[in-house]
Structures are given as structure tokens and as C-alpha cells.
Design an enzyme around this catalytic site. Structure first.
Site: not given
Ligand SMILES: [Zn+2]
Ligand SMILES: [Zn+2]
Ligand SMILES: [Zn+2]
Ligand SMILES: [Zn+2]
Ligand SMILES: [Zn+2]
Ligand SMILES: [Zn+2]
Ligand SMILES: [Zn+2]
Lengths: 156, 600
Positions: A87, A94-96, A149
Site C-alpha cells: 500500500h 501511502i494508500c491508507l 484510492f
């Protein structure tokens, strides 16, 4: 509202300068707009314990209401790399879900974000980049907060 | 809003005319007003009608002017003194973390409790939070609880306990104008009153005539301070009323006294002074554990022997660290090596048990190295470090043997592939003549019972021979494994072939069936045509029938041909499979050859 954000950041800063959980350190907070934090991951064989990763927090004037922008940054000396994770893109984004407008909640703070990212890395089992990483890194000109995202993996 | 109402009426009451005209102008339309207010004298009414109208107009204008002026003042005052946001105050008294709003991290300001989940926030905080991500709904603000994400809404008066409100309102805070110099510390519920009414640093409107600029409340008693002035030190042009603030926190040329060292410092240098140059800030001595104020550091450095030694100590420390790191590295290497040796021993020992007996009985007397094994251990130990006299012949013989061993190892190596190279370093092993003294202990450690005379091998030659034997064993094992694999492989191919052949024969039978069906169809067709041809009579039709016949016959013939071609193709495929099977079986020994010969 600008003053509320700075007031809260000031409070967080004094708290952070006191104590922080192991593996998280404040590198610098030159002003209340941008902070630099270092994290290291202790018990995951994917990440060497002596390796440290650098994160840059950018706060908007409506900070606790709006999520901060958090990215990993590359540095030559002291050496800082982008941790490998399904991620985390290789440009540090950051894909959070915690960090986008839907998942963010004003009760979060810098420390809790750091802890979340640290535990996300500590629980990682795949030493790989997200799918389509090269394409994304090449084409992305958006700021992290503007990217939509797709959370294809809801468990992280 | 209520304040403006309150302060308006006294102003109006000061002017009786104003009140009267006011009531008068509305008397016709609003009778209730007339009842409550004094009515104008009836006698003078008609005579001074024109004058009164003009006066009324003037008064109306004046009233409008006054009102707009008042509103403007009020707006300015609001600008000078916006309502205090209690979340931005500095708290003097410490407070429990449970009294802290999770959003602004301050003690609750006008707390609300969400009915749905009992979480508590400041009213302003939760509204701000929800405004950003939900649009307006007529049912009032609603959204998810920031803490637990329960959908919740803000009721018209969400319940909060009075105790909670009292607790947070009793906290002592500093005046929001503390940066300007107000030292007041008040209870939080009173801070708005302090700012509005008491605080000397709140800006209010200047009392000077025709002056609408702001001035601090404590300066308002003096006459108007809104005139130009310049700072005595930095000569900056300012208005008089701003001078104090400038003096207090801005003027770069003002000298202030450092709180630590009491020395005067220019305002502009204060930051640098606090950080770096202030002599009162203590620094640790590089040598001893004492901390010294910066002013005394030099004197201390002169007297402190540790400080003088500091660079040396530092270098020592560095070297020590280096050495430690190197030592760690070495011990790790040693560990690896030891592990390797025990492994090798494990490999070598089992074969040694079997072979030792016959080897030793066979040629023990013509191996020169064996003589050395007869020497008592202390003697052998003694000659290792010095090797002056007695060491000579031993060395000689040892060298001889080593030569033999080495050459045989070489030939061995030429004959075989990798296994000997792995064991090769063990063969040259000890070199008593050129091993330096400090390594002797290492040597004992490194080549355990394998080599010294007490070991299981009488000589390197024995060692080599045993190794050779074990390799031969290995070879036979591998050969048998290979042949077994070979057999399994051929069986597999055979099975595969059988299945393919079955399939092909099945297909061939199918094709034959098709062929037969085709024939039957063709003959049926021919019969039908022959039966039909005489009905129309005449030769022409018979000719046509024959022609058709021929055509149909040719078509059927072609179809039959195609079917038979398919059959031959199938047969060809079967043969191909057979040939393939035999080709793959060429290398095999048995079974496969006759397998290849079998026909479909
Ligand atoms: Zn709050
Ligand atoms: Zn809740
Ligand atoms: Zn005050
Ligand atoms: Zn004035
Ligand atoms: Zn000045
Ligand atoms: Zn000082
Ligand atoms: Zn000292």
C-alpha cells in the site's frame, strides 16, 4: 480556524517532545505546517531493524478537521528509503484510509497516525509494491489528498 | 444583539424631543405606543406645524446618523475584540485528561454528549467536524461520531451534566491578551467579561474628539494618542498608542536583560543569545561529568585534566568501538568455521568407522606419517612452537607426506568433480613449520581430532583413501538411484503410450463405423433414385437421372474418400505416437525397444 490548528499542534508538539512510543522519533518541527518523523519497524523480517523510514507530515490550516498529508521521503544522508509495502507507492505516497477525507477523524493525531503506519508495516507479509506502481509513479501529479484510492484490500 | 438594544435606549432618553417626535410620528399607525408614552401638548400643535415638520426631518436625519454611527462603532469594537474562543486559551490550572475534548484537546467548551454513543465534544468542535463532510440537513447537524463512528446527531439541546460544565468553567486561564502585557488570571467562565469590561489591554474606541481609532482601555483616560511619533531607539515612525507594544516586543534596538545571565542583550539578538551565546546556559565538560556555565567552561577546561585528555579519550573510545566491532565479526566467522568443521566431521566419521580397520591393517607400516603418531603428545607440543632440533626430521617427513597427499589430491580432483574440493582444505591441514606461534591454539581448535596423531586417521593418505571410498559409495548410490529413476521413467512412458493407443483404436473404430454408415446412406440414395427414374418415362429423363446419379455418386465417392483419408491420417498419427515412444525410449535398456516395435 488557523489558530485552532496551531494551538492543537502546539499541544501535540509539547506532548511528542516528552514521550513517544518506541520506534517513533520526531526529527524536526520547524513550524506548525510541516513535521518530519522517523519510524523504524522492530519485529518484521521484511524491514531490517536498523533501517529507519522518514515521513513528512503537512498540516493544512484546518488541521484536526482535515487530515494531514503524510508521505514517506527518500534521503541520501542519513539514508532513508521508502519501505516496501503493497500500500505504499515507490514515490512515498501511502494508500491508507485513515489519511483520506473519508477515513480521517479529528480525534486522530500525529502520534496515532505514526502508530497506525508502524503497525501497518509491522503486520506486512508481502515485500511488494502496490499493483500498477510504476504507472502511478510515472503519471501521478496530484497531491496525495486529491487521489481517490480504491481500497481493494479492506483489511489493511 | 441584546447589548445594543440596552445601550440604545438611554441615548434616546437623553433627548426628550427625540422621544416625543418619535412617538408622534408613529401615533396614527400604532395606537398602543401612544397610550404608553407622554403625548405632545395639544395647544402648540397646530400653530407650529411647519416648524415641527422641518424639525422632525432634521431629527430623523440625526437619529439615522446616530444609529449608523453607533452600529459602525459596535462593528469596530467587535473587530477590535472578537469574542474569546475559549479553546485558544492557556490554562493555568492543570486539568484531568478526561475533561479534554478529543478534537481540540482543550477542556470542553460548551460540551455536548452524543445521545447515540455517549461521547462528549465541544459543541463548536463537533459542528465544525460535521460541517466539512456533511451537507446541511433540516433535522440539524448530524454525522458520525469522530471517536467511534456511530451515526449521531446534535439535538436542539443535547444533554450535558451541569457538573461537567461547572468543572471546566472553574478552570483558571490566562487573559488572552497576555502577550500584550495583561497578567490577569481568571476563571474561564469570567474571561469574556474580563476582556469586555476590565482588561486594560482590550482595544476600545478612542475618547478623543472625532477620532474613531482604537486605543487600549488603560490608555483611554489620556487624551487622544493617535498622533505620529517615532521610537527613540530605532526611529521607526509609529502612532503614539502603539509605541508601548513596539517597545515591549518589537523594537530591535531595545536592550532587555537576559533572564538567565542578567546581562543586557539587544532585542534582535535575544533569540541567538538564548540559544547559543548566553553564558548562563550550562554545557557538559567533554572530559568529566560536571556541567559548567558557558562563562566558566573555559576556566574549567584549563584546570580539568579530563578536559585536556578529552580528544585522546575520544579517539580511544572510537578505536575501542572499532575493535569491538571487528572482534564481533571475527567471533562470528569463527562460529561459522567451527560449524563447518563439525559438519565435515559428521560427514567423514561414519565412513571412517568401517574403513579404519582394513586400512590400518593393510599398509600402516609403509606410511611415514604414522611414526609421528608414536611420539608422545607433550613432545609434539613442545616442538611446534620452537622446532629447533628435534623438529627437523618430523618436519621433513611431514612435508614428504604432505607432498604425497597433495599430489594424490590433485589427481583425485582431476578425476572427480566437486566433492573433493569441499574437503580439500582439510587435506593440507597442519603445517608445523610455517604456522606462527599464536595460531597454534587456533589450529587445535580448527582441526579437531581429524588430524593430530590422536585422531582417527593415521595419515593424510588414509584420510584420502577413506574419502575416496565414501565417494565411491556415493557414486554407487547415485547410479542405483539413476537406474531406478530410469525404470520409473520408462514405465511412465509405457503407460502413457498404452492410453494413447487405446484412444486411437477407439477413434479408428469410430471412423470405420462412420464409413459404414456413409456407405449405407449412399446405397439408399442410389436405390431411391433408380426407383424414381422410370416414372416420368422417356429416354431424356433416364439420361438426366443417370447424370444426376453420376453427380451424386461422385459426391458420395468424395465423401467416402475424405473419411478414408481421415482414417489414414489417424493411423498415421498412431504410428507417429509409436515412433515418438520408441524414439524417447532409445536410451532405455529394456522393455522400450519391443514396446516401440509393437504395431497398432
Ligand atoms: Zn473541542
Ligand atoms: Zn462515539
Ligand atoms: Zn486581560
Ligand atoms: Zn484618538
Ligand atoms: Zn524601536
Ligand atoms: Zn543570557
Ligand atoms: Zn571537567
Amino acid at each position: 480556524m488557523a489558530s485552532m490548528s496551531s494551538k492543537r499542534l502546539q499541544k501535540e508538539l509539547t506532548k511528542i517532545q516528552g514521550t513517544l512510543p518506541p520506534g517513533i522519533t520526531l526529527v524536526s518541527a520547524p513550524d506548525l505546517r510541516e513535521w518530519v518523523m522517523d519510524i523504524s519497524i522492530i519485529d518484521n523480517p521484511i524491514y531490517p531493524p536498523n533501517e529507519t523510514y522518514r515521513m513528512r507530515f503537512s498540516f493544512s490550516p484546518s488541521y484536526p478537521i482535515e487530515a494531514p498529508e503524510v508521505v514517506f521521503v527518500v534521503l541520501a544522508a542519513p539514508e532513508r528509503k521508502i519501505p516496501i509495502h503493497p500500500h505504499i507507492y515507490s514515490n512515498g505516497i501511502i494508500c491508507l484510509d485513515l489519511l483520506d477525507s473519508q477515513g480521517w477523524s479529528p480525534v486522530h493525531n500525529v502520534e496515532s497516525v505514526c502508530i497506525s503506519i508502524q503497525s501497518m508495516l509491522a503486520g506486512n507479509t508481502k515485500a511488494e509494491r502496490p499493483p500498477g506502481d510504476a504507472e502511478f509513479v510515472r503519471s501521478n501529479r496530484q497531491r496525495p489528498r486529491d487521489i481517490n484510492f480504491l481500497y481493494h484490500d479492506p483489511k489493511v | 444583539m441584546s447589548r445594543s438594544h440596552f445601550s440604545r435606549s438611554p441615548r434616546g432618553n437623553q433627548d426628550p424631543t427625540f422621544t416625543r417626535t418619535h412617538s408622534h410620528s408613529h401615533s396614527s399607525s400604532n395606537p398602543i405606543n401612544t397610550l404608553g408614552l407622554p403625548s405632545p401638548p395639544p395647544n402648540g400643535r397646530r400653530s407650529s406645524m411647519g416648524v415641527e415638520v422641518r424639525g422632525m426631518r432634521r431629527l430623523e436625519q440625526r437619529r439615522n446618523m446616530e444609529e449608523s454611527h453607533y452600529l459602525a462603532c459596535n462593528a469596530r469594537a467587535q473587530n477590535y475584540n472578537p469574542p474569546v474562543d475559549l479553546r485558544l486559551l492557556d490554562y493555568v490550572s492543570s486539568y484531568d485528561n478526561n475533561l479534554m475534548c478529543a478534537i481540540c484537546r482543550c477542556p470542553f467548551v460548551d460540551p455536548v454528549i452524543l445521545n447515540e454513543c455517549d461521547h462528549c465534544f465541544c459543541r463548536a468542535c463537533i459542528r465544525q467536524c460535521w460541517n466539512t463532510n456533511t451537507t446541511y440537513t433540516p433535522l440539524g447537524p448530524r454525522g458520525d461520531c469522530p471517536t467511534c463512528r456511530t451515526p449521531a446527531k446534535l439535538g436542539p439541546r443535547s444533554a450535558t451534566s451541569k457538573i461537567l460544565v461547572n468543572l471546566v468553567d472553574e478552570l483558571i486561564v490566562q487573559c488572552p491578551r497576555k502577550d500584550d502585557g495583561c497578567k490577569a488570571e481568571v476563571r474561564r467562565c469570567e474571561v469574556q467579561d474580563h476582556v469586555n469590561i476590565y482588561c486594560g489591554y482590550t482595544l476600545i474606541e478612542c475618547t478623543g474628539k472625532d477620532c474613531t481609532d482604537p486605543v487600549r482601555r488603560k490608555d483611554a483616560a489620556q487624551s487622544c494618542l493617535h498622533y505620529g511619533a517615532s521610537c527613540l531607539l530605532c526611529h521607526k515612525e509609529l502612532q503614539q498608542w502603539k509605541l508601548e507594544a513596539h517597545w515591549r516586543s518589537e523594537c530591535p534596538d531595545r536592550r532587555v536583560h537576559c533572564e538567565m545571565c542578567k546581562s543586557p542583550v539587544f532585542h534582535r539578538e535575544l533569540e541567538m543569545h538564548n540559544k547559543e551565546t548566553c553564558p548562563a546556559i550550562s554545557t557538559p565538560c567533554p572530559g568529566c561529568s560536571s556541567r559548567n556555565k558557558r562563562g566558566h567552561a573555559e576556566a574549567h577546561a584549563k584546570s580539568c585534566t579530563f578536559a585536556k585528555l578529552a580528544p585522546v579519550l575520544l579517539r580511544q573510545q572510537e578505536r575501542l568501538d572499532e575493535q569491538e566491532a571487528a572482534q564481533k565479526e571475527m567471533s562470528r566467522k569463527l562460529e561459522v568455521l567451527e560449524g563447518g568443521f563439525t559438519n565435515m566431521q559428521g560427514i567423514l566419521f561414519p565412513s571412517q568407522e568401517v574403513e579404519n580397520a582394513d586400512r590400518r591393517s593393510g599398509d600402516s607400516n609403509h606410511i611415514p606419517y604414522l611414526r609421528r603418531s608414536l611420539v608422545s603428545p607433550e613432545n609434539a607440543d613442545a616442538d611446534a612452537p620452537t622446532n629447533d632440533f628435534a623438529g627437523f626430521d618430523w618436519n621433513f617427513s611431514a612435508a614428504d607426506v604432505r607432498h604425497d597427499g597433495a599430489s594424490s589430491a590433485e589427481t583425485f580432483q582431476n578425476g572427480m568433480a566437486s566433492p573433493p574440493t569441499r574437503a580439500a582444505p582439510a587435506v593440507p591441514g597442519p603445517r608445523p613449520d610455517d604456522l606462527p606461534e599464536p595460531f597454534s591454539s587456533d589450529f587445535d581448535l580448527a582441526s579437531p581430532p581429524t588430524f593430530p596423531p590422536s585422531g582417527p586417521y593415521a595419515s593424510p593418505l588414509h584420510h584420502l583413501l577413506s574419502m575416496h571410498e565414501s565417494l565411491r559409495d556415493e557414486m554407487t548410490r547415485i547410479t542405483s538411484a539413476l537406474s531406478e529413476l530410469d525404470g520409473r521413467h520408462s514405465m511412465q512412458i509405457l503407460n502413457e503410450n498404452l492410453r494413447t493407443r487405446e484412444e486411437i483404436s477407439y477413434l479408428a473404430a469410430q471412423t470405420a463405423g462412420l464409413q459404414r454408415q456413409m456407405h449405407w446412406f449412399t446405397s439408399a440414395q442410389l436405390q431411391r433414385q433408380q426407383g424414381r427414374s422410370p416414372t416420368p418415362g422417356a429416354s431424356g429423363s433416364a439420361l438426366g437421372g443417370a447424370m444426376m446419379d453420376a453427380g451424386a455418386g461422385a459426391g458420395v465417392e468424395a465423401a467416402v474418400g475424405a473419411v478414408s483419408t481421415a482414417a489414414t491420417a489417424l493411423r498415421g498419427a498412431a504410428r507417429m505416437v509409436n515412433v515418438g515412444g520408441s524414439a524417447s525410449g532409445v536410451g532405455m535398456r529394456r522393455g522400450t525397444s519391443e514396446e516401440g516395435r509393437t504395431k497398432l
